[in-house]
Design a protein around this motif. Structure first.
Motif, PDB file in Angstrom:
ATOM      1  N   ASN A   1       0.840  -1.206   0.000  1.00  9.23           N
ATOM      2  CA  ASN A   1       0.000   0.000   0.000  1.00  9.23           C
ATOM      3  C   ASN A   1       0.872   1.251   0.000  1.00  9.23           C
ATOM      4  O   ASN A   1       1.118   1.838   1.049  1.00  9.23           O
ATOM      5  CB  ASN A   1      -0.904   0.017   1.242  1.00  9.23           C
ATOM      6  N   PRO A   2       1.326   1.651  -1.177  1.00 13.65           N
ATOM      7  CA  PRO A   2       2.213   2.822  -1.255  1.00 13.65           C
ATOM      8  C   PRO A   2       1.545   4.057  -0.662  1.00 13.65           C
ATOM      9  O   PRO A   2       0.326   4.217  -0.786  1.00 13.65           O
ATOM     10  CB  PRO A   2       2.432   2.989  -2.767  1.00 13.65           C
ATOM     11  N   LYS A   3       2.346   4.909  -0.052  1.00 12.08           N
ATOM     12  CA  LYS A   3       1.751   6.052   0.637  1.00 12.08           C
ATOM     13  C   LYS A   3       2.789   7.156   0.832  1.00 12.08           C
ATOM     14  O   LYS A   3       3.984   6.879   0.967  1.00 12.08           O
ATOM     15  CB  LYS A   3       1.231   5.590   2.011  1.00 12.08           C
ATOM     16  N   THR A   4       2.305   8.372   0.873  1.00  6.96           N
ATOM     17  CA  THR A   4       3.158   9.498   1.242  1.00  6.96           C
ATOM     18  C   THR A   4       2.902   9.813   2.712  1.00  6.96           C
ATOM     19  O   THR A   4       1.751   9.988   3.119  1.00  6.96           O
ATOM     20  CB  THR A   4       2.845  10.721   0.366  1.00  6.96           C
ATOM     21  N   LEU A   5       3.966   9.838   3.483  1.00  5.36           N
ATOM     22  CA  LEU A   5       3.851  10.082   4.924  1.00  5.36           C
ATOM     23  C   LEU A   5       4.610  11.356   5.276  1.00  5.36           C
ATOM     24  O   LEU A   5       5.643  11.663   4.679  1.00  5.36           O
ATOM     25  CB  LEU A   5       4.449   8.909   5.704  1.00  5.36           C
ATOM     26  N   THR A   6       4.102  12.072   6.253  1.00  2.00           N
ATOM     27  CA  THR A   6       4.864  13.227   6.754  1.00  2.00           C
ATOM     28  C   THR A   6       5.782  12.752   7.879  1.00  2.00           C
ATOM     29  O   THR A   6       5.560  11.684   8.480  1.00  2.00           O
ATOM     30  CB  THR A   6       3.948  14.324   7.310  1.00  2.00           C
ATOM     31  N   LEU A   7       6.755  13.572   8.178  1.00  2.00           N
ATOM     32  CA  LEU A   7       7.622  13.246   9.313  1.00  2.00           C
ATOM     33  C   LEU A   7       6.794  13.214  10.597  1.00  2.00           C
ATOM     34  O   LEU A   7       7.033  12.402  11.497  1.00  2.00           O
ATOM     35  CB  LEU A   7       8.762  14.262   9.393  1.00  2.00           C
TER      36      LEU A   7
END
Lengths: 408, 408
Positions: A119-125
């Protein structure tokens, strides 16, 4: 065009010999690319002292050898007992000019894309900080540390022993992040990380971008780090977020990391495909040659350096085993004819950290060649000599790393 | 005249509220004595922010609460993961103005007299460095850390949790030095160390000098330290040479140490005889009361502080056992009604170091009282409440040290 990323850096360093070029070189990626495209003829090495570039102005100048705006080495004698290298004494080696310092103004907003997982995803720090945390001490070392000892004149920054330090990283285990996203997709063999540097226009991105692949096995130890030595990760060292692969050479610890992908193959970026490859002197780099991944066992003496005192001398140094714990360190004051075991000094910070060592020696007036030889937990000992190679990578021979000390 | 050394410091701090006094107060011991002799009436506490005094100008201002020129506290949230407190974030507490910074110009020339041994001798730091070396991580904590929580208004600096840090010391074991001098003379029961501060004229030296006695048992762990966190010991923290007694309160770690004597009795200097004594509120200090020697088990939360986020929160803190290793740390988000065990974070730096801890908690919107409770290896746990005492020393009650966090 330069054929090697480090050569490009080396020429950039030469350009810095002219004070007038400083702001141009430090200023922007575009300016740097212009320099590389112009293909400067290397100049004679600049005289010390050079001043620190603006983005590293907070560093302790007296502890560093400034090779260029992107390459600063820790003085051999500047690490004290040596347990943890203070951040302001830690070496700097950037493959590209650092991105704008503004990226650390609101670190929690930094985004990293995780690809090649179920499940590819963009995460914030900010997201990462709530997923998990680990703190690990590890040696950070440039692949070319020790390059200055190669007699064929390996191109690139002429590091002696100071392109290395032992520091404390805090971040989330990469494994924790990946498991939350369903794990790596089927068939993936590498972890490929991409740096967030600005790339100059008019240059093939693949020829210059910082993108490195490491074997999937590194997933057991890798972390996405936001702290260095218990402070927010400085921009100078890759803040707000850096890929850290304990026990692997510095280049794999991608700064300003903006993308982490699980991939079937290694990236074809030049820094991976032909750069940082071990090959015979005179050969070009190619993907079939060994890549600079896991570090080998190594040590060096940090005191005394040029002069000792008559009688008792405390000989200090540091030693590490890369991805393996250390078994022992031996020291010789006669250039390797006879050896005595040194004692480890201070707390053991774990298998990826280095261990300071100390040995007392009674020295009469004379000249001494002091060398050290470390052995890791699997019985691998430092060799006496160099493994000759084009770019001067991975040097862990004990002979070159010694010091000559006069006692009078 | 002031009757308590810390009261004197408190008044000095008040004097600093007036910017015009700064140079006078920071400048010299003589000036400070003048202030104390005039017996200033305490003023209202100054408003933040105060700037750093010159001798500590290298510190990270944003990480500190500046109480006065001699007392600076680390912000609760400024220690990151917390393994090793960076020197520029470490608290400062001087009992007297520091001596001239020139004493660190040639550190190896610094002399320390060793008395009360079979062969008394004056040694230089250069001599000490060849006698032996040890490196130890330990918590440095002021006796009055937590004083701000006492409701009776204990006089002295109003420290919250930040008069403490975990640092790495390097020096020679005191035992090694003493054994080289024939060992302690017969009948000696204390180690008495004297600081090298300049004492003002016209004041009884015993009323102001920094001279502390600790039990002879401390000989097993004490060292004469010349490095802090792998750098030469800064003048601000007692350089060139400091007595370090791991696990003992800060005051026993005498700065600029110029004399170490093995003695039959404790010194009659005021800082020992009546200062740093645990007694009932309203009572004066005297030698029959417990002295601030070994630290007790303690912990506190460092994050989150005022606000948390809805959902998963990582709760961080630090914990230590004084002279004993730590067994466990528990965390409560409901003010101590229910507890869960936290995990230790990062490498274990030994029994005198603190251990960072972390615990994940899922928090719905609301207000939470987050507290932590540490237990040492001998089963001593932090109490819930305070041990009320006149000067607000040794506070390790878990309730006061908690934080109230709002999640919305």
């Amino acid at each position: 065009m330069n054929t090697e990323i480090e050569t490009l850096q080396g020429r950039e360093a030469q350009g810095l010999a002219s004070p007038g070029r400083r702001s141009l070189l430090v200023g922007s990626a575009g300016a740097m690319a212009a320099v590389s495209l112009l293909g400067f003829v290397p100049l004679a090495r600049a005289e010390e002292p050079k001043s620190l570039p603006d983005y590293a102005a907070w560093k302790e100048r007296s502890a560093l050898i400034v090779h260029s705006a992107n390459t600063m080495e820790t003085q051999r004698g500047a690490i004290g007992a040596g347990v943890v290298t203070p951040s302001d004494r830690l070496f700097v080696r950037n493959n590209l000019p650092a991105p704008d310092v503004g990226i650390t103004a609101n670190p929690d907003a930094w985004e990293v894309r995780i690809d090649g997982v179920k499940n590819p995803k963009t995460l914030t720090l900010g997201d990462l900080k709530q997923m998990g945390v680990t703190t690990v001490a590890s040696v950070l070392q440039c692949s070319g540390n020790g390059r200055a000892f190669f007699p064929h004149g390996a191109s690139g920054t002429q590091w002696s022993v100071g392109a290395a330090g032992c520091v404390i990283w805090t971040g989330v285990p990469l494994k924790t992040v990946v498991e939350a996203l369903g794990g790596p997709a089927a068939g993936m063999k590498y972890i490929t990380s991409t740096g967030g540097e600005d790339l100059p226009a008019g240059v093939d991105p693949k020829s210059i971008m910082v993108e490195r692949s490491v074997p999937l096995a590194a997933l057991d130890s890798a972390l996405l780090a936001w702290e260095l030595n218990d402070e927010p990760l400085p921009h100078t060292h890759g803040g707000p977020l850096r890929m850290v692969v304990p026990g692997y050479y510095g280049v794999n610890n991608v700064k300003y990391v903006k993308n982490v992908a699980f991939t079937e193959a290694q990236t074809d970026a030049k820094i991976q495909a032909s750069g940082y490859r071990i090959r015979e002197v005179g050969k070009k780099g190619s993907p079939d040659q060994p890549s600079m991944w896991e570090m080998n066992v190594k040590s060096w003496v940090t005191a005394p350096l040029e002069t000792g005192r008559k009688g008792r001398n405390m000989i200090y140094g540091v030693a590490f085993g890369g991805t393996k714990a250390l078994d022992k360190v031996e020291v010789s004051t006669d250039g390797g004819k006879s050896w005595s075991q040194a004692q480890f000094l201070g707390p053991d910070l774990g298998p990826y950290a280095w261990r300071p060592f100390v040995m007392a020696a009674d020295l009469a007036p004379g000249e001494y060649r002091i060398v050290s030889r470390a052995t890791d937990s699997e019985g691998n000992a430092q060799p006496e000599g160099r493994m000759e190679n084009e770019r001067g990578y991975g040097h862990n021979g004990w002979s070159d790393h010694g010091v000559t000390v006069t006692v009078s």
